[in-house]
Design a protein around this motif. Sequence first.
Motif: not given
Length: 104
Positions: A16, A19-24, A59
């Motif tokens: 989590y 994966d490139g998700d800025p929020v996560a 996730q």
Amino acid sequence: MRDGKQRAGRAISVPYGLDGDPVAAAVVRGIYADFCHPYAHATLSEIAKALNADEVATQRGGKWHASSVRYILQNPAYVPEVIDAEVYERAQARLQRLRRGPPK
């Protein structure tokens, strides 16, 4: 041909926040910040409760638990992509103090 956990029917996933998700990634940084805050140390359960209150999904889209927060705090994969080594080491030191029983 699949191998490892994939053979057992479980997909191997990226942790989590990696994966490139800025929020996560921001959620992971927030977990470390809350846990390592110098004056107001939040517990694992308090962090999970706050994430659930803010309706932040895990996730897999589920609820947060103390064990999922601990997993993130113990995972060295977040260094240096999401957090720096000093923050990770502070988290490890605090996690060691949380463990029951005599120090190792």
